[in-house]
Design a protein around this motif. Structure first.
Motif, PDB file in Angstrom:
ATOM      1  N   VAL A   7      -4.354  12.816  12.004  1.00 48.90           N
ATOM      2  CA  VAL A   7      -4.093  11.385  12.163  1.00 48.90           C
ATOM      3  C   VAL A   7      -5.268  10.627  11.558  1.00 48.90           C
ATOM      4  N   TRP A   8      -4.955   9.682  10.664  1.00 48.73           N
ATOM      5  CA  TRP A   8      -5.989   8.971   9.902  1.00 48.73           C
ATOM      6  C   TRP A   8      -5.896   7.463  10.128  1.00 48.73           C
ATOM      7  N   ASN A   9      -7.050   6.812  10.031  1.00 47.81           N
ATOM      8  CA  ASN A   9      -7.111   5.353   9.991  1.00 47.81           C
ATOM      9  C   ASN A   9      -7.066   4.923   8.532  1.00 47.81           C
ATOM     10  N   ALA A  10      -6.003   4.206   8.131  1.00 48.35           N
ATOM     11  CA  ALA A  10      -5.817   3.845   6.730  1.00 48.35           C
ATOM     12  C   ALA A  10      -6.891   2.884   6.233  1.00 48.35           C
ATOM     13  N   ASN A  11      -7.472   2.090   7.121  1.00 40.45           N
ATOM     14  CA  ASN A  11      -8.461   1.089   6.697  1.00 40.45           C
ATOM     15  C   ASN A  11      -9.832   1.701   6.457  1.00 40.45           C
ATOM     16  N   THR A  12     -10.196   2.689   7.259  1.00 40.05           N
ATOM     17  CA  THR A  12     -11.538   3.267   7.159  1.00 40.05           C
ATOM     18  C   THR A  12     -11.547   4.645   6.510  1.00 40.05           C
ATOM     19  N   GLY A  13     -10.405   5.318   6.470  1.00 40.13           N
ATOM     20  CA  GLY A  13     -10.354   6.675   5.938  1.00 40.13           C
ATOM     21  C   GLY A  13     -10.805   7.723   6.931  1.00 40.13           C
TER      22      GLY A  13
ATOM     23  N   ILE B 124      -0.440  -1.526  -4.775  1.00 40.24           N
ATOM     24  CA  ILE B 124       0.552  -1.866  -5.797  1.00 40.24           C
ATOM     25  C   ILE B 124       0.159  -3.138  -6.540  1.00 40.24           C
ATOM     26  N   SER B 125      -0.403  -4.109  -5.829  1.00 38.71           N
ATOM     27  CA  SER B 125      -0.710  -5.395  -6.463  1.00 38.71           C
ATOM     28  C   SER B 125      -1.775  -5.264  -7.543  1.00 38.71           C
ATOM     29  N   THR B 126      -2.726  -4.341  -7.368  1.00 38.38           N
ATOM     30  CA  THR B 126      -3.787  -4.164  -8.367  1.00 38.38           C
ATOM     31  C   THR B 126      -3.566  -2.928  -9.233  1.00 38.38           C
ATOM     32  N   GLY B 127      -2.724  -2.004  -8.767  1.00 42.99           N
ATOM     33  CA  GLY B 127      -2.503  -0.773  -9.509  1.00 42.99           C
ATOM     34  C   GLY B 127      -3.653   0.201  -9.420  1.00 42.99           C
ATOM     35  N   GLU B 128      -4.565  -0.001  -8.480  1.00 42.67           N
ATOM     36  CA  GLU B 128      -5.758   0.828  -8.366  1.00 42.67           C
ATOM     37  C   GLU B 128      -5.684   1.738  -7.130  1.00 42.67           C
ATOM     38  N   ARG B 129      -6.460   2.795  -7.201  1.00 48.02           N
ATOM     39  CA  ARG B 129      -6.601   3.687  -6.060  1.00 48.02           C
ATOM     40  C   ARG B 129      -7.662   3.122  -5.112  1.00 48.02           C
ATOM     41  N   VAL B 130      -7.333   3.037  -3.851  1.00 47.98           N
ATOM     42  CA  VAL B 130      -8.240   2.436  -2.867  1.00 47.98           C
ATOM     43  C   VAL B 130      -9.142   3.475  -2.226  1.00 47.98           C
ATOM     44  N   ARG B 131      -8.587   4.637  -1.860  1.00 46.02           N
ATOM     45  CA  ARG B 131      -9.357   5.594  -1.063  1.00 46.02           C
ATOM     46  C   ARG B 131      -8.795   6.996  -1.229  1.00 46.02           C
ATOM     47  N   ILE B 132      -9.660   7.990  -1.033  1.00 47.20           N
ATOM     48  CA  ILE B 132      -9.261   9.396  -1.011  1.00 47.20           C
ATOM     49  C   ILE B 132      -9.563   9.956   0.376  1.00 47.20           C
ATOM     50  N   PHE B 133      -8.593  10.647   0.962  1.00 44.37           N
ATOM     51  CA  PHE B 133      -8.747  11.274   2.275  1.00 44.37           C
ATOM     52  C   PHE B 133      -8.849  12.795   2.063  1.00 44.37           C
ATOM     53  N   GLU B 134      -9.896  13.380   2.580  1.00 39.63           N
ATOM     54  CA  GLU B 134     -10.069  14.829   2.490  1.00 39.63           C
ATOM     55  C   GLU B 134     -10.372  15.376   3.875  1.00 39.63           C
TER      56      GLU B 134
ATOM     57  N   ARG C 225       0.835  -1.201   0.000  1.00 38.13           N
ATOM     58  CA  ARG C 225       0.000   0.000   0.000  1.00 38.13           C
ATOM     59  C   ARG C 225       0.872   1.253   0.000  1.00 38.13           C
ATOM     60  N   VAL C 226       0.480   2.217  -0.804  1.00 39.90           N
ATOM     61  CA  VAL C 226       1.192   3.487  -0.907  1.00 39.90           C
ATOM     62  C   VAL C 226       0.212   4.616  -0.597  1.00 39.90           C
ATOM     63  N   ALA C 227       0.622   5.525   0.287  1.00 41.67           N
ATOM     64  CA  ALA C 227      -0.171   6.725   0.577  1.00 41.67           C
ATOM     65  C   ALA C 227       0.554   7.925  -0.012  1.00 41.67           C
ATOM     66  N   SER C 228      -0.188   8.810  -0.619  1.00 39.02           N
ATOM     67  CA  SER C 228       0.409   9.986  -1.265  1.00 39.02           C
ATOM     68  C   SER C 228      -0.284  11.247  -0.773  1.00 39.02           C
ATOM     69  N   ALA C 229       0.516  12.337  -0.601  1.00 35.71           N
ATOM     70  CA  ALA C 229      -0.007  13.626  -0.155  1.00 35.71           C
ATOM     71  C   ALA C 229       0.371  14.675  -1.185  1.00 35.71           C
ATOM     72  N   SER C 230      -0.608  15.487  -1.570  1.00 35.12           N
ATOM     73  CA  SER C 230      -0.395  16.408  -2.686  1.00 35.12           C
ATOM     74  C   SER C 230      -0.708  17.849  -2.285  1.00 35.12           C
ATOM     75  N   GLY C 231      -0.179  18.750  -3.103  1.00 33.33           N
ATOM     76  CA  GLY C 231      -0.483  20.157  -2.917  1.00 33.33           C
ATOM     77  C   GLY C 231      -1.913  20.497  -3.237  1.00 33.33           C
ATOM     78  N   ASP C 232      -2.671  19.566  -3.814  1.00 33.79           N
ATOM     79  CA  ASP C 232      -4.085  19.830  -4.107  1.00 33.79           C
ATOM     80  C   ASP C 232      -4.973  19.655  -2.872  1.00 33.79           C
ATOM     81  N   GLY C 233      -4.348  19.348  -1.724  1.00 35.35           N
ATOM     82  CA  GLY C 233      -5.097  19.208  -0.479  1.00 35.35           C
ATOM     83  C   GLY C 233      -5.670  17.835  -0.241  1.00 35.35           C
TER      84      GLY C 233
END
Length: 688
Positions: free
Chosen positions: A592-598, A555-565, A540-548
């Motif tokens: 502080v976030w829960n990665a499983n629930t967002g 990685i195994s599926t190449g798909e996005r799992v969740r968006i945190f706002e 699993r990869v988490a990314s943080a962007s300047g778009d807020g």
């Protein structure tokens, strides 16, 4: 006592079973018998029915003598008081009544008729000085029904084999008494007792008052006495084999183990056993207490050099019981108090001079421009700067060990395998090194990203060397193995593990590289602004962007799992460990976030400017943050409370911060590397 001729019904009525009586007349209960005014379970006239007794016909054979006179009471309707209870060998006050032998004392007391029992005697403690009162019932002709004689507490005596029954019973009571030996004893009962009691002739027991518990007789257990201060029992720990004793003590917590140190010499020796303190230390692993066994062979620079030249450089790790675990536990406990700000320097009684412990601060200079990134382990710090160089520093001496150049732009991020020089598996072969002494060199791995949009993969090499002043340091060198190209703009952050290399860039892309083959595995796109930071856990990869926004990728599926706002402005940094994600933003907040629930678990507010760097340990719950407001803050993730704040580390924006069990290291726009050391004076070299 007076008696009636009417029969007494002792059967239970409806009232006895908790129901109302249908006849409306009260029935006679056992409770009235037991609660009579005399305090003993025998019949009184108030308990008898009020029927006309003139019509009752009684047989003379059924008459019973009451109080010495023949009265018209049926024998079947009389109630006999039970005999006095037997003396308890666990009490000091007792009654012995109605023994039959008339020469139990064997001391020439006046002879008595076989028809009359011997005298009843009671001993009662009168005061704490050891005086006793002996009471005997006297004949009715005496001026008082009993006389009292007091005895002092003589020195301890030995039991006599020639004594009669009562003295032997008394000796047994005296020896089994739980009170302190040598107290409350009196001499053998002898003929002198009878002379002082002035007893002549036979006592008429028929006219003695009943025992009712109001005059000192032992009724039931009302007069029992147990000295709770008496030490009883057996020291099982001292009797069982030491292996069993240590296993029992290993079940205790810290406070109980410390209490065992004061029990006895035997207990103290067992409570100081090294294995007990090792178990106590391991029990705190859930709080982040851990040691790195690889550091055992390199606790001091001198031993590191000696082992390298003696061939022990590749030897296996020593047994863990060779360590002083009690000292390690105490050092780690003190270290935790220093982190929490509860360690006091100076006497706590002297409030004017007492102060909270402050870590020692040390600064290193060498870069000629802003220092953007850092990583460190137990022996070295590696930094990347806007001056396009990577420098390696000695953590112990602050000396610059090496400088590398490989990028054409600013070095914005880097990561390496920590303490690679302590792992025997990284020793170079003769072919790799090209000559003798190959086993002294160890090979490591490092990746760096730059504003020139490249990712450099480095082979690092280290070997212990002796300095001119006799100290030992590491000789470090590095070679670029390969340059990874794929990003179109500057590479802002990097993460590595055993399988993957993750890079993110201003081009809003996240690229995943295979660490073994160094080939591109997949690319994630979805952010609308530069990806400033990434985190990696497993696949699993988490990314943080300047778009807020913050996103989670698989990685195994190449798909996005969740968006945190949740942040109001762009994100600048991120940390991803276990199932927890921590993010810092330009809105001056940490979330502080829960990665499983967002779900956003907690928001930490305290910085006055952009939160540029984060580092946290999920086991201890400790979080360290660095900001453009020039402060370094320590937080407790479990409560959200800010624990410590350090304002004097830098004079400008803080770009990166990292910490371990003993220190915080930070870099800044002021070109300095600052070290805050919490382990000054402690044996903390093994703490991970």
């Amino acid at each position: 006592m007076a008696a009636h001729t009417a029969p007494l019904d002792l059967s239970y009525s409806d009232d006895d079973r908790g129901e109302g009586s249908s006849s409306g007349t009260p029935s006679h209960h056992f409770s009235r018998l037991l609660g009579s005014v005399l305090g003993s379970p025998f019949l009184t006239t108030s308990d008898l029915p009020t029927e006309d007794r003139s019509t009752q016909q009684l047989d003379g054979d059924d008459l019973e003598t009451i109080d010495g006179a023949l009265s018209a009471v049926p024998r079947g309707f009389t109630v006999t008081r039970p005999s006095s209870p037997s003396p308890s060998f666990r009490t000091e006050t007792y009654s012995i009544v109605n023994w039959e032998n008339n020469d139990v004392f064997g001391d020439g007391r006046p002879s008595m008729s076989d028809a009359a029992p011997s005298c009843s005697i009671r001993f009662r403690p009168l005061s704490s000085r050891g005086l006793y009162a002996a009471s005997a019932y006297l004949p009715s002709s005496a001026s008082t029904p009993y006389n009292t004689v007091r005895f002092g507490s003589p020195s301890p005596i030995k039991p006599s084999r020639s004594m009669g029954l009562l003295p032997k019973i008394w000796d047994a009571l005296r020896e089994s008494s739980p009170t302190k030996r040598g107290k409350r004893r009196f001499d053998n009962i002898s003929a002198t007792l009878w002379n002082e009691l002035d007893i002549d002739g036979i006592i008429d027991y028929a006219n003695l008052p009943p025992l009712d518990g109001e005059e000192g007789e032992l009724i039931d257990d009302e007069a029992c006495f147990i000295d709770v201060r008496a030490v009883t029992g057996v020291d099982i720990i001292a009797l069982v084999p030491e292996e069993v004793a240590l296993h029992v003590l290993s079940c205790l917590d810290l406070s109980s183990t410390v209490a065992c140190l004061s029990v006895s010499k035997k207990w103290r020796r067992l409570a100081l056993d090294n294995s007990l303190w090792r178990d106590l230390f391991r029990a705190r692993n859930i709080d982040g207490w851990a040691i790195d066994p690889r550091r055992i062979i390199a606790q001091t620079p001198a031993s590191l050099l000696a082992m390298s030249h003696s061939g022990q450089w590749n030897r296996g790790l020593p047994a863990q019981l060779e360590l002083d675990w009690r000292d390690l536990y105490m050092s780690r406990a003190i270290l935790e108090k220093r982190w929490a700000g509860t360690a006091i320097v100076g006497s706590s009684e002297d409030k004017e001079n007492a102060a909270v412990f402050e870590p020692t601060s040390r600064k290193m200079y060498g870069h000629t421009d802003s220092v953007y990134c850092l990583e460190f382990d137990s022996s070295k710090i590696i930094t990347g700067s806007r001056d396009r160089t990577i420098k390696v520093w000695s953590l112990k001496t602050g000396k610059c060990l090496a400088t590398f150049s490989g990028h054409n732009g600013s070095v914005l991020c880097l990561k390496f395998d920590k303490d690679w020089e302590l792992d025997p598996a990284n020793a170079l072969s003769e072919e790799e090194f090209g000559g003798e002494g190959h086993n002294l060199w160890r090979k490591g791995f490092m990746v760096s990203g730059s504003s020139d949009s490249s990712v450099c993969v480095w082979d690092m090499y280290a070997c212990p060397v002796e300095n001119e002043d006799g100290t030992v340091d590491l000789a470090v060198t590095a070679v670029v193995r390969r340059i990874l190209r794929g990003h179109m703009l500057g590479v802002l952050d990097i993460r590595i593990d055993d399988r993957w290399i993750i890079s993110c860039s201003k081009d809003a892309l996240i690229r995943v590289w295979d660490r073994k083959t160094l080939e591109l595995n997949c690319t994630f796109s979805g952010h609308e602004g530069p990806v400033n930071a990434v985190g990696l856990q497993g696949n699993r990869v988490a990314s943080a962007s300047g778009d807020g926004k913050m996103m989670l990728w698989d990685i195994s599926t190449g798909e996005r799992v969740r968006i945190f706002e949740g942040h109001d402005r762009g994100l600048a940094c991120i940390e991803f460990k276990d199932d927890t994600i921590v993010s810092g933003s330009n809105d001056f907040k940490i979330k502080v976030w829960n990665a499983n629930t967002g779900e956003c678990v907690r928001t930490l507010a305290g910085h006055d400017n952009l939160v540029r760097a984060l580092s946290f340990d999920p086991r201890s719950g400790r979080l360290v943050s660095g900001s453009y407001d020039r402060t370094v803050k320590v937080w407790d993730l479990k409560t959200g409370r800010m624990v410590r704040e350090f304002k004097g580390c830098h004079n400008s924006h803080i770009f990166d911060v990292n910490f371990d069990a003993t220190r915080i290291v930070s870099t800044s726009h002021d070109q300095k590397i600052c070290i805050l050391d919490f382990a000054d004076g402690l044996n903390a070299s093994l703490f991970a």
